[in-house]
Write an enzyme that holds these catalytic residues in place. Structure first.
Site, PDB file in Angstrom:
ATOM      1  N   LYS A 130      20.707 -13.813 -55.118  1.00  0.00           N
ATOM      2  CA  LYS A 130      19.560 -12.958 -55.413  1.00  0.00           C
ATOM      3  C   LYS A 130      19.517 -11.992 -54.234  1.00  0.00           C
ATOM      4  CE  LYS A 130      15.499 -12.366 -54.770  1.00  0.00           C
ATOM      5  NZ  LYS A 130      14.989 -11.179 -54.079  1.00  0.00           N
TER       6      LYS A 130
ATOM      7  N   GLY B  14       7.488 -17.783 -48.643  1.00  0.00           N
ATOM      8  CA  GLY B  14       8.542 -17.657 -49.645  1.00  0.00           C
ATOM      9  C   GLY B  14       9.339 -18.945 -49.791  1.00  0.00           C
TER      10      GLY B  14
ATOM     11  N   GLU C  71      15.406 -21.829 -44.511  1.00  0.00           N
ATOM     12  CA  GLU C  71      15.284 -21.697 -43.058  1.00  0.00           C
ATOM     13  C   GLU C  71      14.193 -20.665 -42.867  1.00  0.00           C
ATOM     14  OE1 GLU C  71      15.039 -19.784 -40.147  1.00  0.00           O
ATOM     15  OE2 GLU C  71      17.125 -19.095 -40.230  1.00  0.00           O
TER      16      GLU C  71
ATOM     17  N   CYS D  94      15.078 -15.150 -36.180  1.00  0.00           N
ATOM     18  CA  CYS D  94      14.428 -16.457 -36.395  1.00  0.00           C
ATOM     19  C   CYS D  94      14.267 -17.190 -35.070  1.00  0.00           C
ATOM     20  CB  CYS D  94      15.273 -17.343 -37.290  1.00  0.00           C
ATOM     21  SG  CYS D  94      15.891 -16.529 -38.737  1.00  0.00           S
TER      22      CYS D  94
END
Lengths: 525, 525
Positions: free
Chosen positions: B183, B244, B264, B301
């Site tokens: 996606k 999400g 993650e 991150c």
């Protein structure tokens, strides 16, 4: 002497008002013992104690945890005949089974002790620094597995020892370095109390922190729910029904911090008869399966509940022999009137489905709670069209499906839910000529067998007891065998950490002499 | 040439009516390309094709899959400057970063190719039969890892190459033997289309089945939801926000057959300043961290969003230097106006909390969508009392906490949610003298660092990029490094299977020459 109390670490506790009794299915009456249901406060106490214990226990060496596990095995043995008699009274299972299961339970504990003493299970991986690498220097990074924290274990009804208080879940979690709180199975709470006392004695003798193990009684679902929702609980082991396991799994996923639930929920364990099995050995397999289906009153997760064969005279003859042989075997007592009632309900429901022929149904008078075996047959088309027939009936029961051809067989396998095991009977040529069927079966199961019976689960390093949902909630792990320890750990990397302050398993000198993956090579250096 | 279409295997497809455009944050305007949102029918087609492809692809040898992965790397390189320019246009990131990330992406693909060629990653375990064992003969049981089936990968906003179309999730899933449906991330759909074309070209050149890879465009959440709910999809990889990732995780758990979601979701990556770091190297660390916090506009991150130190003159001086240094650095463009707006919102919200002092806030005029770095400070007590301060602000931003003492520091760490990384700055003596702090940090993270910065994630065999929830949805796995392949597989045992029909990895002769655990010993024999 059974006290009926909960064990909050080494403390015996009965704060709650609710009590319950266990049941002797053979005598069809309650046992003499009364159990105190764990109160909400007792649950909190047990979890708090486990959380404190974890701080110390997680850092114990493999050798020290191994001593503890071996001491548990010794203390279980020291319970002697009282354990065997209590087990038989609460389960309706025979003396030989009780002794066999005790042996297996002690064997599991010792297998994990050996795994800890060997030590390589922590999967140490080392990549050394390359300070001159371009364009960026490479750091020294080393990882290994660490325990998750307090684990809740739900005892199973059908293995009062091997899958309960000191069973595989408890043994593997303690081996991993996780304190365990057992939600004792209400059908054998006295057996659970005895084993719990053995664990606690072993913990004291080997210097384990108080709270490394607790045992809580409960006859309802609330105690289990509160435990699974408790923020300090970090993982759950469960063996039982799809409904029970799925409910706990959903509960754990709804937490603010979701935690893993390893629920092993059984299956129908399809058996595929390929042509030469029917051609050459149909009678022999029928006799063998009559005994596998009825073993332990059919109360095994790996009980073969579905047999697929190609329609024809040879399959007819297999079904006839299976049906005759199963009626010759002496029916045996089930674990509890509830399980007996559920078995009869399931059998009745499936027998009434469209296209079903009942080819065997034990009709003679039996003792109370004794499961009358039954075999059904049905066409491939009717089986495919009706998913009620795909569900497990827990007991001495199996459905034989008469398939039109190999393609229909493959299609049936592709429509089954996940299974613990799948078995193929036939010749090597059969396997090669039916790769579609074998492939479909392999994709559905955790263990695939050739020319055997699925009952009997070896406790070793190569066993997978688990499978795609709903056989288990996490097909990536096994609940039997030494790999079961991997359920209770997670990896942590250390980057540029001083060598002397690293865990021993990661230090340059490899003081534990374990096998490690160093710079891409497995080595003991 | 960007077509804006979806790739259903090798077919270019634009069945839907909905379109969207990507955005050039530097020029603060839409790009020239239009993308066709995948329709429900296109989703079904991609999944059906992937399911068919799986039947063939799962059995390909490691060598053959390695060829495919290497060809992907080559085809990405062959995209040349068009890829770099498209990347920069859609992300606002500089040319050097684009080239570095492209190198990393190709490096990841080649690392998995090497893992496949070496072959031991399947964890083959063999226990041989003991036909004469008493009381029961022992069966021959052998297990190894097998791929799960079609995997859906959600591209990440902040790594248009290394964590997107052909990033670590895709590379590891393809390596495992799972077809992948990406996606595509709507912020860099053109970059995604180019990389997708490279993958499809590589698949064709190396004889992969059509459908081994598909790329679907989508600017909303429906395409992703339909993919995660699709019964033929067997696992999901995601890198992005907590909201999400958690939504997809819940959706996957509500399916009739729950599937694993490896999300993650980032973290604040606490950094602990131990006494000697402040004493001896405070200025140097402050300068280094100013640069780590602002690197890539803080869009990592592993960005250090929380610094803990003991209150005092030395910490004051650290904060002063950090605040001064961060204002000296040229602010850089963020990925998208939405991310820029969200950064400003988060910064504003945290700056307004009780007890907060803003010690740095870039005020000079900047180009559009350029993140103004900021540093806050707060007392340990105020931080502990307010979990809003524990949340990630995605951007060049960090909170320094002035702790009263080591106990308060430990308590703060114990109250944090799960983190990807934790860093300790100080001397070896500091580590030994602050074992409570270090222990608390280790229990919260997937990777713990000594005297470094958490930004920069090595792709190797010892990396853990993951951590306790909500850093990731499954702390037992990593999304970076070669172990990431373990997310897409499950073990299967073969019992008494004929040797010549076993997978090569399990055959007696070890034809693949891999390291296996045979009868408890690691060996290549």
């Amino acid at each position: 002497m059974i006290s009926g109390t909960n064990a909050i670490g080494s403390k015996s506790s009965k704060q709650g008002n609710k009590t319950f009794k266990t049941f002797n299915p053979k005598e069809n009456k309650e046992t003499e013992w009364t159990f105190y249901e764990a109160s909400s406060n007792e649950i909190d106490e047990a979890v708090a104690l486990a959380t404190d214990a974890f701080k110390v226990y997680k850092d114990f060496s493999g050798a020290k945890k191994a001593e503890f596990l071996e001491a548990i095995a010794d203390e279980i043995e020291a319970l002697g005949d009282e354990l065997i008699e209590t087990y038989c009274k609460e389960s309706g299972l025979p003396d030989g089974r009780a002794r066999g299961e005790r042996g297996r339970t002690m064997g599991q504990l010792r297998a994990f002790a050996n795994l800890l003493k060997e030590g390589s299970w922590v999967e140490a991986v080392i990549e050394k620094a390359q300070p001159n690498r371009e364009p960026m220097p490479k750091s020294d990074i080393r990882k290994m597995l660490f325990p998750l924290g307090p684990v809740v274990v739900f005892g199973a009804s059908n293995f009062p020892l091997a899958f309960s208080t000191a069973g595989g879940d408890t043994a593997s979690a303690l081996a991993a370095g996780c304190p365990v709180i057992v939600k004792s199975h209400p059908m054998h709470a006295a057996t659970g109390e005895l084993v719990s006392s053995a664990i606690i004695k072993a913990a004291e003798k080997t210097g384990m922190p108080n709270g490394v193990f607790s045992n809580l009684n409960s006859s309802g679902i609330e105690v289990g729910q509160q435990l699974v929702k408790h923020p300090k609980v970090k993982a759950v082991g469960f063996t039982g029904s799809i409904n029970g396991g799925t409910a706990l799994y959903k509960l754990a996923n709804e937490r603010d911090e979701p935690i893993p639930v390893f629920a092993e929920m059984g299956s129908i364990n399809p058996v595929v008869l390929l042509p030469s099995a029917l051609e050459n050995d149909g009678e022999a397999w029928a006799t063998k399966y009559a005994s596998s289906i009825t073993m332990g009153a059919g109360q095994f997760c790996t009980n073969p509940g579905l047999v697929l064969g190609l329609k024809g005279a040879k399959l007819d003859s297999f079904i006839n022999t299976l049906s005759e042989e199963i009626l010759k075997l002496e029916p045996t007592c089930m674990l509890h009137p509830n399980i007996y009632a559920k078995y009869n309900e399931g059998k009745k429901e499936l027998s009434a489905q469209k296209g079903i022929t009942v080819t065997a149904d034990y009709k003679k008078a039996t003792n109370p709670n004794t499961a009358q075996p039954s075999i059904l047959k049905v066409s491939g088309a009717d089986f495919l069209a009706n998913t009620k027939l795909h569900k497990e009936v827990f007991g001495p029961f199996s459905v034989v499906v008469e398939c039109e051809n190999a393609l229909e067989m493959e299609s049936i396998l592709n429509h089954l839910e996940g299974q613990l095991t799948g078995t193929v009977l036939g010749s090597e040529d059969d396997l090669e000529n039916n790769s579609g069927v074998v492939d479909a079966l392999q994709s559905r199961v955790g263990r695939i067998l050739f020319n055997g019976v699925p009952t009997g689960v070896e406790v070793n390093s190569s066993m997978v007891h688990g499978g795609p949902f709903p056989a288990s909630t996490d097909a990536r792990f096994t609940s039997v065998g030494t790999s079961a320890i991997k359920r209770w750990v997670r990896p942590v990397s250390y980057q540029d950490w001083p060598n002397k302050l690293l865990p021993l398993a990661l230090q340059n000198e490899n003081p534990l002499k374990i096998t490690r993956l160093v710079e891409g090579e497995y080595t003991k250096n």
